[in-house]
Structures are given as structure tokens and as C-alpha cells.
Design a protein around this motif. Sequence first.
Motif, PDB file in Angstrom:
ATOM      1  N   GLY A 387       0.815  -1.205   0.000  1.00  0.00           N
ATOM      2  CA  GLY A 387       0.000   0.000   0.000  1.00  0.00           C
ATOM      3  C   GLY A 387       0.851   1.258   0.000  1.00  0.00           C
ATOM      4  N   PHE A 388       1.935   1.250   0.754  1.00  0.00           N
ATOM      5  CA  PHE A 388       2.852   2.393   0.822  1.00  0.00           C
ATOM      6  C   PHE A 388       3.455   2.681  -0.549  1.00  0.00           C
ATOM      7  N   GLN A 389       3.815   1.618  -1.260  1.00  0.00           N
ATOM      8  CA  GLN A 389       4.411   1.796  -2.590  1.00  0.00           C
ATOM      9  C   GLN A 389       3.378   2.241  -3.618  1.00  0.00           C
ATOM     10  N   PHE A 390       2.125   1.851  -3.429  1.00  0.00           N
ATOM     11  CA  PHE A 390       1.089   2.349  -4.336  1.00  0.00           C
ATOM     12  C   PHE A 390       0.956   3.862  -4.217  1.00  0.00           C
ATOM     13  N   ILE A 391       1.126   4.371  -3.011  1.00  0.00           N
ATOM     14  CA  ILE A 391       0.998   5.812  -2.780  1.00  0.00           C
ATOM     15  C   ILE A 391       2.246   6.564  -3.218  1.00  0.00           C
ATOM     16  N   PHE A 392       3.421   6.053  -2.861  1.00  0.00           N
ATOM     17  CA  PHE A 392       4.663   6.808  -3.033  1.00  0.00           C
ATOM     18  C   PHE A 392       5.564   6.281  -4.151  1.00  0.00           C
ATOM     19  N   GLY A 393       5.109   5.270  -4.870  1.00  0.00           N
ATOM     20  CA  GLY A 393       5.903   4.732  -5.966  1.00  0.00           C
ATOM     21  C   GLY A 393       6.617   3.457  -5.566  1.00  0.00           C
ATOM     22  N   HIS A 394       6.730   2.545  -6.533  1.00  0.00           N
ATOM     23  CA  HIS A 394       7.339   1.240  -6.248  1.00  0.00           C
ATOM     24  C   HIS A 394       8.852   1.315  -6.382  1.00  0.00           C
ATOM     25  N   GLY A 395       9.522   0.698  -5.427  1.00  0.00           N
ATOM     26  CA  GLY A 395      10.980   0.649  -5.440  1.00  0.00           C
ATOM     27  C   GLY A 395      11.490   0.071  -4.141  1.00  0.00           C
ATOM     28  N   ARG A 396      12.723  -0.388  -4.153  1.00  0.00           N
ATOM     29  CA  ARG A 396      13.314  -1.008  -2.975  1.00  0.00           C
ATOM     30  C   ARG A 396      13.449  -0.011  -1.823  1.00  0.00           C
ATOM     31  N   VAL A 397      13.735   1.254  -2.149  1.00  0.00           N
ATOM     32  CA  VAL A 397      13.880   2.268  -1.108  1.00  0.00           C
ATOM     33  C   VAL A 397      12.552   2.486  -0.387  1.00  0.00           C
ATOM     34  N   GLN A 398      11.465   2.673  -1.161  1.00  0.00           N
ATOM     35  CA  GLN A 398      10.148   2.874  -0.557  1.00  0.00           C
ATOM     36  C   GLN A 398       9.742   1.667   0.286  1.00  0.00           C
ATOM     37  N   GLU A 399      10.039   0.478  -0.227  1.00  0.00           N
ATOM     38  CA  GLU A 399       9.693  -0.741   0.503  1.00  0.00           C
ATOM     39  C   GLU A 399      10.413  -0.804   1.846  1.00  0.00           C
ATOM     40  N   LEU A 400      11.709  -0.489   1.846  1.00  0.00           N
ATOM     41  CA  LEU A 400      12.484  -0.538   3.079  1.00  0.00           C
ATOM     42  C   LEU A 400      12.067   0.543   4.063  1.00  0.00           C
ATOM     43  N   VAL A 401      11.731   1.736   3.547  1.00  0.00           N
ATOM     44  CA  VAL A 401      11.266   2.816   4.423  1.00  0.00           C
ATOM     45  C   VAL A 401      10.046   2.365   5.219  1.00  0.00           C
ATOM     46  N   TRP A 402       9.081   1.755   4.517  1.00  0.00           N
ATOM     47  CA  TRP A 402       7.883   1.295   5.211  1.00  0.00           C
ATOM     48  C   TRP A 402       8.202   0.182   6.197  1.00  0.00           C
ATOM     49  N   LYS A 403       8.938  -0.830   5.761  1.00  0.00           N
ATOM     50  CA  LYS A 403       9.177  -1.997   6.602  1.00  0.00           C
ATOM     51  C   LYS A 403       9.956  -1.633   7.865  1.00  0.00           C
ATOM     52  N   ILE A 404      10.948  -0.751   7.736  1.00  0.00           N
ATOM     53  CA  ILE A 404      11.715  -0.331   8.913  1.00  0.00           C
ATOM     54  C   ILE A 404      10.835   0.496   9.845  1.00  0.00           C
ATOM     55  N   GLY A 405      10.059   1.429   9.271  1.00  0.00           N
ATOM     56  CA  GLY A 405       9.150   2.225  10.088  1.00  0.00           C
ATOM     57  C   GLY A 405       8.103   1.364  10.767  1.00  0.00           C
TER      58      GLY A 405
END
Length: 461
Positions: A387-405
Motif C-alpha cells: 500500500g505504501f508503494q502504491f501511494i509513493f511509488g514502487h521501489g526497494r527504497v520505498q519498501e524498506l522505508v515502510w518496513k523499517i518504520g
Amino acid sequence: MTILDRGIDALSAFVFMSVPVGGVEVQLIVLWLALAMVFTTVWLGFPQFRGFREAWNVVRGRYHDPSAPGQVSQFAALATALSGTVGLGNIAGVAVALSMGGPGAIFWMLVIGIFAMSLKASEVTLGLMYREVLPDGRVRGGPFLTLSKGLAQAGFPRLGRFLGLFYAIFLLGGSLALFQVNQSHAQVASVIGLENPLVYGILFGLAVALILLGSIRWIARATSILVPAMAFIYISGCLVILGTNAGAIPGAVMLIVTEAFNMESAFGGILGSFVAGMRRAVYSSEAGVGTAVIAHAQARTREPASEGLVALLEPFIDTVIVCTLTGVTLVVAGTWDPATNGGLEGIAITSAAFAAVAPWFPVVLAIAVFLFAYSTVVANGFYGAEGFQFIFGHGRVQELVWKIGFCFLLPLGAIIDMGRIVDFIDSVFFLMAIPNVLAIYLLARPLRAEMKGYLSRKGKG
């Protein structure tokens, strides 16, 4: 009252607007989901019965196609989805339903679970119809894509994009899984004495990070092991309790059925237990909420309806089997009654039932609870990342930002009051159900064509 408390109260009051029926306040959102369950059952021709055998054939790998798009097997997709649904909603959630609506709530949870099977099949079938397969083989899918792509194809691109964003935003809150952290701490603390909730929350978050920071293949591999293990441990514990109180089982079943049709205050007794059962059944099975679509979208298949049929096994396993087993166990043990249990709530009610067998038996529950909570949180972390990547764009950086947070926020679940968490999660879950169910209505024709076409082809061999 803090700002957080006021915010949760306001959100809960908005989501659970109600109308008085038979002396009971029935929430509009409960009616929204109940009607969707009945509609999909009739519209698709009772798929929970017609497609049940086919669902088991698919999940057993009978039609496995290794060249089909997708990243994991259909069994692994089901295991990942089940890890998100078979959780503390089956243990603590059933105890909450009993406290709210009495033993009759268990009967209605079972009935709702049967109807929820068709709703789950519908949302997952649509999720597979509108998923995206990227050039590198990775797959994206979920209600946000069903809404944005499906409604665009139906001639409502702006509405689809808006509802997709609406869903994704509330998915971020719904995926936090604070209830799992809260209730697993309550049980583990009572068994091993780890009283500091912050320490437990931090350790739990670190343990989740070990799995969550990997790929969907790694998550699916882990949940394929965790789900059968935790189910075996917990079901075995319930069966031991029932076995030691076998003589009380017929009376407990009779009480559940008779209380479900309690005519006190006109239809107040029925509606009261129904509403309690609906709220907890939805939280447990997540039918209509759409989160499991994200896991099922990863399945390796060319047939969207086949994965939809696999998905209907979720409410069957989660609500019809596990929740019913929990409910009967608690009624047999007698620990559910607020008048005699000394004010116990949530997981403590189930723990007291286990302790009635032997003083050390809550240890078995603690192991099962931790596994239930852990697997659910891992799955929810993956859902939130999509869901986070749908909002802010798909990529490894966005994925890691969400998972760490996500892992960083988990300790809050061990600190915040359980009542506040239940109100917040229920509110967010039901808000997610509004656009998700709306998509099913708006895309009902292609949905039925897909399901009817698949069952027709399978019927002809």
C-alpha cells in the motif's frame, strides 16, 4: 483524555454510525458487509459450496503451472494470507465476542464465516484479474489496483484512482497489527514474567524484521512453515480442554444455539449477538476488507477464479473451524462469563481456560499465541509495504522505508490500552471495507463472468 484518545473516539463514532433495530444499535458498516456477503453468495451461485472441492484440488497443486505468472505457489499464497487472518482474532477476538454478545455470538460467527467465503472469493478473483505483472516477473496486486485499474476499465478512472488511494492510506493504519503485539505480550508476560511491555515490543519488532525485510518468496516460505505449526499447537490445546470436559460439550453447544436466538427485548438478543459476532468475524477472517488480496495476487496462476476459490478456504479454516473451536472451548471451560471470571478480558479469558487443565498448560497457549501474532504481523507488514508503494511509488527504497518504520512502531502495541487498539483497528478495517466492497458491486458483471467461465471449463474437464 489525550489527543490520541479523542481522535480514536471520533474515528470510531464516525465509522460505527448506527440505526436502532429491535432495541439494539446496529452499525451501518455491519449491514454493509452483511449485504455484500449475501450478494456475492447469490450472485456467484453459492461458490462456497459449488467450488469447495475444486478449491482443495487447486491448493494441493493439481493444476500447477510453473510457467504461469506469479512469484509463489497457490498453496504458499494461501499460507501467507492465512498467516494474516489466522491470528489472535481467533483467540482473543473470540473471547471479546463472547464478552460483547454472549455465547450466541459464536453461532453467528460461524454463519457469517460461511457467507464470508463467497465475499473473500470475490475480492481475490478481482484482485487477480487486475494485478500487474512487471517485466522482471514481480507481481503487484491488491484492492488499490482493483479499484484504480478495474474502475478505469469500467469508465470511472478518477473515481478508481481516488478510491484506490483512500484504501491504500487506511491500509497503512490497518496493517500496524498492534492488537497482536498487545495480546501476545499479555500472554507471554503471564507465563514467563516479562512484564516490561516496551522491552517485549522492541524484541518482537526485531524478530519481525528478520523475516519481513526479505522478499515475498522468503515471507511465503516462512509462513508455509509457521501456519501449520501454530494451528497444530493451538488446536491440540483446545482439543485437550474439550477432552477433559467432554461431558460439558453438549450443554455448551446447546447454550450457543439457544442464546443465538434469544428473543429478549424483541430481537435485541439476536441482534446483539449478531453484531458482536459480525465485528469479530470480520476482524478474524478479514472478508470484505481486502488485505488478503495482496498475498493472493502473488500466486502463480493464469486463472483468477482458481485463486478466488483457494481464498474461500480462508474463512472456512479461520472462522468456521478455528473460531468455532475456540468459542466452544471457552464456553465449556466457563471462563468467558464476565459475571464469574473476575473481570478477565481478551487473551486472559482463553489463558484461564487453558489453566483449568493444568497450571503449566498456559505455556502451550503462549507458544501458539506468539506464533499466531508473529505470523500475522509479518504478513501485515508486507501488506502495508504494498500500500505504501502504491501511494509513493514502487521501489526497494520505498519498501524498506515502510518496513523499517513498521517494525519501529510495533512496540506501541504493547504499551497502548487494548480497548483503544480494538476501537482503532476496527474503525480502520471497516473504512477499508467501504471502497473494497464498492468495487465488487461496480465490477460484479466481469466478476461473475470470470467465476462462471472457470467453473464451466472445469465442469467439462
